[in-house]
Structures are given as structure tokens and as C-alpha cells.
Design a protein around this motif. Structure first.
Motif, short mmCIF file in Angstrom:
data_model
loop_
_atom_site.label_atom_id
_atom_site.label_comp_id
_atom_site.label_asym_id
_atom_site.label_seq_id
_atom_site.Cartn_x
_atom_site.Cartn_y
_atom_site.Cartn_z
N LYS A 219 47.72 14.36 -2.34
CA LYS A 219 48.64 15.40 -2.73
C LYS A 219 47.58 16.56 -3.45
O LYS A 219 46.74 16.14 -4.12
N GLU B 67 47.92 17.92 -5.94
CA GLU B 67 48.03 17.84 -7.79
C GLU B 67 47.00 16.54 -7.87
O GLU B 67 46.12 16.63 -9.11
N GLN B 68 46.78 15.64 -6.93
CA GLN B 68 46.00 14.51 -7.25
C GLN B 68 44.70 14.91 -6.83
O GLN B 68 43.87 14.31 -7.74
N TYR C 106 46.95 19.08 3.17
CA TYR C 106 48.06 18.04 3.12
C TYR C 106 49.19 18.25 4.39
O TYR C 106 50.25 18.71 3.98
N THR D 22 48.16 25.40 4.39
CA THR D 22 48.76 24.17 3.51
C THR D 22 47.59 23.56 2.58
O THR D 22 46.65 23.44 2.71
#
Length: 339
Positions: free
Chosen positions: A72, A74-75, A252, A248
């Protein structure tokens, strides 16, 4: 089973190191062989599973990691990584039932989930017979084979099962590694292929290239639109038609259980992970050259192995991402489009 390794290179040439997903191993091996012949530069790729690939790139022990389970945004931000898709393909259920031909058996998502939850234990179960009224199903016990390693293929497969079975979603869930309710574990797509081939009555799930290369008996599936479909490149493409890669973050996108009369319900992309600020600028630049070459010259090889190349517009977007986000120690982009 020992992890598959591509090892094309020599001490004099620039070698790229990567590790991770077994899903794209057949095409990465093919690309690496051709790239070595054209450029003299090699690729050392360890096909150890997506979980291992993610760990190795997080630890910066390889130039790139490979995963079928996308991270994702944020990761990616937390780990300082750039992620991009290379090819798309299909995950297929495969069985070992003497006398049954490839595509002769049809399953739906709920029945597949019930088999993997241990609720259906025999091939002549009423639920399977209802889907296959004209097939002479044996009373053989079902031997479930699943991945034992952290696996993007498992992530794709369990994501699909979670979408089509509330029981699976509530009790097992979707991840690269889950608590499997039943069955025997095997390492890699290679291990699952071998496990099914060696075990009468078994069922497993593998990337389609493995099923095709090993002449395995795949099943058809009933998709979201209620249509019975076969694992074929046009049906993988149908599932990917609505993917909006350009808009996107981190690319993801999950392609399981997509609508469409022809859509294969367990379709997926596979991804590369590379640091925004690589440990070795030269190695990272060579890796980007390799993937740029693969996008430009590797489509025919991908198609031969039943993968779907990324559309040209997506490739241009990916290259723009490289130029913007992957920088050398001097702060300059490591990828510059050849004129």
C-alpha cells in the motif's frame, strides 16, 4: 523444495540482484537469458516468494524485490520504495484426477473456498457434482495443497476467496501467509506444481505459466457475472480492462473477482520494488535499464508464457515515475529515457 534461481552473469559483467515472487519467475528467467545475450549483463534472481522479496528489499540486501502482493502507498512511503507492475497473469486451480482433462471440471468461488476450508473433502461431493453433472467424478479424497511460504500468489488466491466466501473472509482472510484450515504446504509455485503432480486427488493453485509448462489439469471457474470461463490470456485481459493504473498511487491495483462476461476471476499483476535512494546507484540504474528493455522488447516472450504485457501508456507512466522518484546520491534521476 529449493527455491528457483536465475543466475546469468559473470564477474566482469554488471549483474543485477533481485529476489521474491515465484509468479513471474518463468518470464524473468526468459527475459534474463535474452538480455544477457544482448548486453552481457546478468540477472541473479531468487524465486523465494513475495514475502521473502519484500523482506530482502526492506533490508536492502538486493537491488530490487518482487511481489505479487502490492504494498500500500503508506507502506511504500515508510520503506522508501517505488513500486511498479511488470506483467499481468492468472492464478489457476489445478487438480490431479486421472482421466480428467484440463478444463473438464468447473468450480465456483464458494465451492473452491469450501474445499480449502476442509468443508468439502471428496471429489464426488454434491456441490462439485452439481457444477459438473456430465463428469464422472471419483470418490477420491481431496488432498489440498497450498503455499508454505509468504506468497503473493497466496495473497491473490485468498483475496479472491475472501471476496466470494463470507466464511473464508471472516475465518481465514487474505494475506501472503494465512492459517490454512487444511492441507499440505509447499514452497513456491514450483513446489505446489510438484505437490499436485505427485499426489492423486490433489488440488492446488499456481500461476498459469506453471500449469501450462507442466501440462497440469486446470479447472474452469464461474466468474462474477455467472459465466464459465477458462484461464486464457484474453480472459486475463478482460479482467484488467478497467484498471486505472495512471491514477492509482503506488499502482496498488487488485484484479480479482472483476466484472465482465469473459473476466478470469483470479487475475493479478506482479510488481517490482526498488528504493527511492538505492544503496548502489550503478546497480539500480542497471536494473531500471533491464526493466526498460523488458517493456520494449519482452512482450512477445511474455505472451508466449501466457502473461499480459503492460499497455504502452502504463509503461510511459512507470518510466516517468522512475525519473521523478528514484534518485542517485547526487540527487539526480537514475533513469533517463534514451533518445
Amino acid at each position: 523444495m529449493v527455491a528457483a534461481v536465475i543466475g546469468f552473469g559473470s564477474a566482469e559483467a554488471a549483474d543485477i540482484s533481485g529476489a521474491g515472487a515465484t509468479f513471474p519467475y518463468p518470464i524473468y528467467a526468459k527475459w534474463a537469458d535474452t538480455y544477457k545475450k544482448e548486453t552481457g549483463n546478468g540477472l541473479n534472481y531468487q524465486s523465494i516468494g513475495s514475502g521473502g522479496g519484500i523482506k530482502q528489499i526492506q533490508a536492502r540486501t538486493v537491488t530490487f524485490g518482487a511481489s505479487d502482493a502490492p504494498l500500500k502507498p503508506e507502506q511504500l512511503e515508510k520503506d522508501g520504495l517505488v513500486q511498479f507492475p511488470t506483467v499481468m497473469g492468472g492464478v489457476v486451480p489445478v487438480v490431479n484426477l486421472p482421466g480428467i482433462k484440463p478444463g473438464e471440471i468447473t468450480l465456483d468461488g464458494q465451492t473452491l473456498a469450501d474445499i480449502y476450508q476442509g468443508k468439502i473433502t471428496s471429489w464426488d461431493d454434491a456441490a462439485i457434482k452439481k457444477l459438473n453433472p456430465d463428469v464422472n467424478l471419483p470418490s477420491t479424497a481431496i488432498a489440498v495443497v497450498h503455499r508454505s511460504d509468504g506468497s503473493g500468489t497466496s495473497f491473490i488466491f485468498t483475496t479472491y476467496l475472501s471476496q466470494v466466501s463470507k466464511s473464508w473472509g471472516d475465518d481465514v482472510g487474505a494475506a501472503t501467509a494465512v492459517e490454512w484450515p487444511t492441507g499440505l504446504g509447499a514452497k513456491g509455485n514450483e513446489g505446489v506444481s510438484a505437490g499436485v503432480t505427485q499426489t492423486v486427488g490433489s488440488i492446488g493453485y499456481v500461476e498459469y505459466a506453471y500449469a501450462a509448462q507442466n501440462n497440469m489439469t486446470f479447472t474452469k471457474l464461474i466468474n462474477k457475472d455467472g459465466q464459465t470461463v477458462s484461464p486464457e490470456v484474453p480472459n486475463f485481459m478482460a479482467a484488467a480492462e478497467s484498471a486505472d493504473w495512471a491514477n492509482t498511487p503506488g499502482y496498488y491495483i487488485i484484479l480479482t473477482n472483476e466484472p465482465g462476461a469473459k473476466s478470469w476471476p483470479i487475475t493479478a499483476a506482479t510488481f517490482i520494488l526498488i528504493p527511492k535512494q538505492p544503496k548502489d546507484d550503478a546497480d539500480a540504474a542497471e536494473a531500471l535499464k533491464f526493466f526498460s528493455w523488458a517493456y520494449a522488447k519482452g512482450d512477445a516472450a511474455a505472451a508466449e508464457l501466457h502473461y499480459i504485457p503492460m499497455p504502452d501508456a502504463v509503461v510511459e507512466n512507470i518510466k516517468a515515475t522512475w525519473a521523478k522518484d528514484i534518485k542517485g546520491a547526487d540527487g539526480k534521476p537514475l533513469y533517463v529515457e534514451a533518445k
